[in-house]
Design a protein around this motif. Structure first.
Motif, PDB file in Angstrom:
ATOM      1  N   ILE A   1       5.697  -2.395  -9.892  1.00 36.20           N
ATOM      2  CA  ILE A   1       4.842  -1.336  -9.332  1.00 36.20           C
ATOM      3  C   ILE A   1       3.712  -1.962  -8.505  1.00 36.20           C
ATOM      4  CG2 ILE A   1       3.478   0.726  -9.917  1.00 36.20           C
ATOM      5  CD1 ILE A   1       6.336   0.830 -11.041  1.00 36.20           C
ATOM      6  N   ARG A   2       3.256  -3.112  -8.973  1.00 35.60           N
ATOM      7  CA  ARG A   2       2.086  -3.742  -8.347  1.00 35.60           C
ATOM      8  C   ARG A   2       2.289  -4.034  -6.857  1.00 35.60           C
ATOM      9  NH1 ARG A   2      -0.536  -9.150 -10.947  1.00 35.60           N
ATOM     10  NH2 ARG A   2      -1.433 -10.017  -9.072  1.00 35.60           N
ATOM     11  N   HIS A   3       3.468  -4.529  -6.516  1.00 36.18           N
ATOM     12  CA  HIS A   3       3.686  -4.901  -5.113  1.00 36.18           C
ATOM     13  C   HIS A   3       4.481  -3.840  -4.347  1.00 36.18           C
ATOM     14  CE1 HIS A   3       3.103  -8.762  -7.300  1.00 36.18           C
ATOM     15  NE2 HIS A   3       2.269  -8.936  -6.301  1.00 36.18           N
ATOM     16  N   SER A   4       4.720  -2.685  -4.986  1.00 34.43           N
ATOM     17  CA  SER A   4       5.618  -1.709  -4.368  1.00 34.43           C
ATOM     18  C   SER A   4       4.884  -0.590  -3.638  1.00 34.43           C
ATOM     19  CB  SER A   4       6.535  -1.090  -5.423  1.00 34.43           C
ATOM     20  OG  SER A   4       7.318  -0.093  -4.819  1.00 34.43           O
ATOM     21  N   ARG A   5       5.021  -0.599  -2.300  1.00 32.86           N
ATOM     22  CA  ARG A   5       4.485   0.506  -1.500  1.00 32.86           C
ATOM     23  C   ARG A   5       5.314   1.764  -1.724  1.00 32.86           C
ATOM     24  NH1 ARG A   5       5.513  -3.380   3.490  1.00 32.86           N
ATOM     25  NH2 ARG A   5       7.755  -3.343   3.703  1.00 32.86           N
ATOM     26  N   VAL A   6       6.593   1.577  -2.047  1.00 31.74           N
ATOM     27  CA  VAL A   6       7.478   2.716  -2.302  1.00 31.74           C
ATOM     28  C   VAL A   6       7.005   3.465  -3.552  1.00 31.74           C
ATOM     29  CG1 VAL A   6       9.828   3.377  -2.908  1.00 31.74           C
ATOM     30  CG2 VAL A   6       9.445   1.574  -1.235  1.00 31.74           C
ATOM     31  N   ALA A   7       6.695   2.702  -4.610  1.00 30.71           N
ATOM     32  CA  ALA A   7       6.243   3.340  -5.854  1.00 30.71           C
ATOM     33  C   ALA A   7       4.970   4.137  -5.607  1.00 30.71           C
ATOM     34  CB  ALA A   7       5.997   2.284  -6.925  1.00 30.71           C
ATOM     35  N   LYS A   8       4.035   3.550  -4.868  1.00 26.21           N
ATOM     36  CA  LYS A   8       2.756   4.235  -4.680  1.00 26.21           C
ATOM     37  C   LYS A   8       2.935   5.541  -3.898  1.00 26.21           C
ATOM     38  CE  LYS A   8       0.627   0.016  -5.558  1.00 26.21           C
ATOM     39  NZ  LYS A   8       1.097  -1.254  -5.055  1.00 26.21           N
ATOM     40  N   SER A   9       3.675   5.487  -2.787  1.00 28.51           N
ATOM     41  CA  SER A   9       3.861   6.728  -2.014  1.00 28.51           C
ATOM     42  C   SER A   9       4.603   7.769  -2.837  1.00 28.51           C
ATOM     43  CB  SER A   9       4.618   6.432  -0.710  1.00 28.51           C
ATOM     44  OG  SER A   9       3.797   5.691   0.167  1.00 28.51           O
ATOM     45  N   ASN A  10       5.586   7.336  -3.631  1.00 23.13           N
ATOM     46  CA  ASN A  10       6.310   8.292  -4.467  1.00 23.13           C
ATOM     47  C   ASN A  10       5.425   8.876  -5.559  1.00 23.13           C
ATOM     48  OD1 ASN A  10       9.142   9.061  -3.993  1.00 23.13           O
ATOM     49  ND2 ASN A  10       9.412   6.868  -3.726  1.00 23.13           N
ATOM     50  N   ILE A  11       4.551   8.056  -6.130  1.00 29.20           N
ATOM     51  CA  ILE A  11       3.637   8.574  -7.161  1.00 29.20           C
ATOM     52  C   ILE A  11       2.759   9.676  -6.555  1.00 29.20           C
ATOM     53  CG2 ILE A  11       1.614   7.986  -8.579  1.00 29.20           C
ATOM     54  CD1 ILE A  11       3.040   5.247  -9.126  1.00 29.20           C
ATOM     55  N   TYR A  12       2.210   9.424  -5.365  1.00 27.55           N
ATOM     56  CA  TYR A  12       1.373  10.455  -4.721  1.00 27.55           C
ATOM     57  C   TYR A  12       2.189  11.733  -4.473  1.00 27.55           C
ATOM     58  CZ  TYR A  12      -2.009   6.719  -3.682  1.00 27.55           C
ATOM     59  OH  TYR A  12      -2.905   5.682  -3.776  1.00 27.55           O
TER      60      TYR A  12
ATOM     61  N   HIS B   1       0.798  -1.224   0.000  1.00 28.03           N
ATOM     62  CA  HIS B   1       0.000   0.000   0.000  1.00 28.03           C
ATOM     63  C   HIS B   1       0.832   1.275   0.000  1.00 28.03           C
ATOM     64  CE1 HIS B   1      -2.967   2.745   2.274  1.00 28.03           C
ATOM     65  NE2 HIS B   1      -3.268   2.782   1.003  1.00 28.03           N
ATOM     66  N   GLU B   2       1.470   1.601   1.137  1.00 23.86           N
ATOM     67  CA  GLU B   2       2.239   2.861   1.221  1.00 23.86           C
ATOM     68  C   GLU B   2       3.482   2.706   2.102  1.00 23.86           C
ATOM     69  OE1 GLU B   2       1.597   6.702   0.780  1.00 23.86           O
ATOM     70  OE2 GLU B   2      -0.592   6.728   0.632  1.00 23.86           O
ATOM     71  N   HIS B   3       4.451   3.558   1.842  1.00 24.40           N
ATOM     72  CA  HIS B   3       5.664   3.638   2.669  1.00 24.40           C
ATOM     73  C   HIS B   3       6.015   5.137   2.711  1.00 24.40           C
ATOM     74  CE1 HIS B   3       9.344   2.809   4.595  1.00 24.40           C
ATOM     75  NE2 HIS B   3       9.851   1.872   3.808  1.00 24.40           N
ATOM     76  N   PRO B   4       5.228   5.884   3.509  1.00 24.78           N
ATOM     77  CA  PRO B   4       5.331   7.350   3.416  1.00 24.78           C
ATOM     78  C   PRO B   4       6.698   7.933   3.756  1.00 24.78           C
ATOM     79  CG  PRO B   4       3.909   6.682   5.250  1.00 24.78           C
ATOM     80  CD  PRO B   4       4.174   5.459   4.443  1.00 24.78           C
ATOM     81  N   THR B   5       7.379   7.379   4.771  1.00 23.50           N
ATOM     82  CA  THR B   5       8.667   8.003   5.117  1.00 23.50           C
ATOM     83  C   THR B   5       9.737   7.707   4.064  1.00 23.50           C
ATOM     84  OG1 THR B   5       9.247   6.189   6.619  1.00 23.50           O
ATOM     85  CG2 THR B   5       8.223   8.135   7.611  1.00 23.50           C
ATOM     86  N   GLN B   6       9.589   6.581   3.331  1.00 28.26           N
ATOM     87  CA  GLN B   6      10.521   6.320   2.223  1.00 28.26           C
ATOM     88  C   GLN B   6      10.331   7.395   1.139  1.00 28.26           C
ATOM     89  OE1 GLN B   6      12.933   3.769   1.673  1.00 28.26           O
ATOM     90  NE2 GLN B   6      13.472   5.069  -0.064  1.00 28.26           N
ATOM     91  N   ALA B   7       9.073   7.672   0.799  1.00 28.73           N
ATOM     92  CA  ALA B   7       8.822   8.689  -0.240  1.00 28.73           C
ATOM     93  C   ALA B   7       9.297  10.061   0.232  1.00 28.73           C
ATOM     94  CB  ALA B   7       7.346   8.723  -0.594  1.00 28.73           C
ATOM     95  N   LEU B   8       9.101  10.356   1.520  1.00 22.61           N
ATOM     96  CA  LEU B   8       9.553  11.670   2.023  1.00 22.61           C
ATOM     97  C   LEU B   8      11.072  11.791   1.954  1.00 22.61           C
ATOM     98  CD1 LEU B   8       7.108  12.024   5.049  1.00 22.61           C
ATOM     99  CD2 LEU B   8       7.200  13.554   3.064  1.00 22.61           C
ATOM    100  N   LEU B   9      11.787  10.712   2.261  1.00 24.34           N
ATOM    101  CA  LEU B   9      13.254  10.803   2.181  1.00 24.34           C
ATOM    102  C   LEU B   9      13.697  10.884   0.729  1.00 24.34           C
ATOM    103  CD1 LEU B   9      15.046   7.984   1.421  1.00 24.34           C
ATOM    104  CD2 LEU B   9      13.918   7.218   3.497  1.00 24.34           C
ATOM    105  N   ASP B  10      12.933  10.264  -0.166  1.00 24.04           N
ATOM    106  CA  ASP B  10      13.244  10.384  -1.596  1.00 24.04           C
ATOM    107  C   ASP B  10      12.999  11.825  -2.063  1.00 24.04           C
ATOM    108  OD1 ASP B  10      13.860   7.682  -1.678  1.00 24.04           O
ATOM    109  OD2 ASP B  10      11.843   7.086  -2.289  1.00 24.04           O
TER     110      ASP B  10
END
Ligand code: CP
Length: 314
Positions: A165-176, A134-143
């Motif tokens: 992309i399908r199984h990646s919470r990192v991709a989803k948070s980064n897309i948002y 689903h999501e990995h918000p702090t990974q996207a924030l550090l990115d």
């Protein structure tokens, strides 16, 4: 802006103002790396629990470091060595920890939505450290912090995300996060690793990793290929995947001179990215890891009451 949220569950509903507030605080906390004594008194007397139901090196360690550098007491609880192994439920585990007076629970769990569930049943701040695909918000924030240090603006930057992309919470948070800040995103990978509904998120979807995609990219974000998916027949073999989608020296020759390469880690070197590219000048992988501490300090600072301590971050 004054922070209002009790929890950090994802980037899907995080406003630009909230994102920028966290990134600005993280930039300020980044100066801690220049200090010989890396301690702020900000969260003295606060207690943070890292509750991890899945393995982690970067996220768990950096939350622990971040909490300790802010002077909080940090406790690590892993599913395999806690009463979870005796069958205790997630909610009972969280309520038990809350009854001990914890102020925040940093949760990693394989099931999407578990942090949202805890957020509704606990008074402690709940921080999502990765919930399933689903999501990995702090990974996207550090990115985002890593990119903010290199780009004047995110507006119209071309981002190419390669992989599962399908199984990646990192991709989803980064897309948002990236689309909200104005970047254009193309995702590329086998059709079997693309979730439905990507068009609704405003991203372009490509199955073939051709030169045109590489030439246009300001950022190439390589995702970990989840080896555990191979048995499910979602891609033929690691060798085939590497040939079709692996970021290697030949593909790097097609990219812009100032292209940025990122990977959330842990990387399968030689599969989705070669060792040479992962450690090349274009690679920001180590900076991502460093920025993980600063971002998690910022998240803890805002969610666990640091703002009220009246500490000058500058
Ligand atoms: N990127 C990331 O979440 O890494 P860990 O699984 O090591 O925490």
């Amino acid at each position: 802006m004054a922070w209002q949220r009790k929890d950090l569950l994802g980037l899907a509903d995080l406003s630009v103002d909230e994102t920028e507030t966290l990134l600005k605080s993280a930039q300020a906390f980044k100066h801690v790396f220049e200090r010989s004594v890396k301690k702020f008194p900000t969260l003295r007397g606060k207690t943070i629990v890292n509750l991890f139901y899945e393995p982690s090196t970067r996220t768990r360690s950096s939350f622990e470091i971040a909490g300790k550098w802010l002077s909080a007491d940090v406790i690590n609880v892993s599913a395999s060595t806690s009463s979870v192994a005796k069958g205790e439920s997630l909610k009972d585990t969280a309520k038990t920890l809350e009854a001990m007076g914890v102020d925040a629970i940093v949760l990693r769990h394989s099931a999407p939505g578990t942090p949202h569930y805890l957020a509704n049943s606990c008074n402690a701040a709940i921080i999502n450290a990765g919930d399933g695909a689903h999501e990995h918000p702090t990974q996207a924030l550090l990115d985002l912090l890593t990119l903010k240090e290199k780009w004047d603006s995110f507006q119209d930057k071309e981002v190419l995300i390669i992989g599962d992309i399908r199984h990646s919470r990192v991709a989803k948070s980064n897309i948002y996060g990236l689309t909200r800040l104005g970047a254009n995103i193309t995702v590329c990978g086998p059709a079997t690793l693309m979730p439905p509904g990507l068009d609704k998120l405003g991203v372009r979807v490509k199955e073939r990793l051709d030169d045109e995609l590489l030439q246009a990219a300001d950022l190439v974000y390589v995702l970990r290929i989840q080896r555990e998916r191979q048995e499910q027949g979602l891609f033929p073999s690691l060798r085939e995947y590497s040939r079709l989608y692996g970021l290697n020296a030949a593909r790097m020759e097609q990219t812009k001179p100032d292209v940025i390469v990122m990977h959330p880690g842990p990387a399968n070197l030689g599969v989705e990215i070669t060792t040479q590219v992962a450690y090349s000048r274009a690679s920001s992988i180590q900076e991502q890891v460093t920025n993980g501490v600063a971002v998690r300090m910022a998240v803890l600072y805002h969610l666990v009451g640091g703002e009220r301590q009246d500490v000058d971050l500058n």
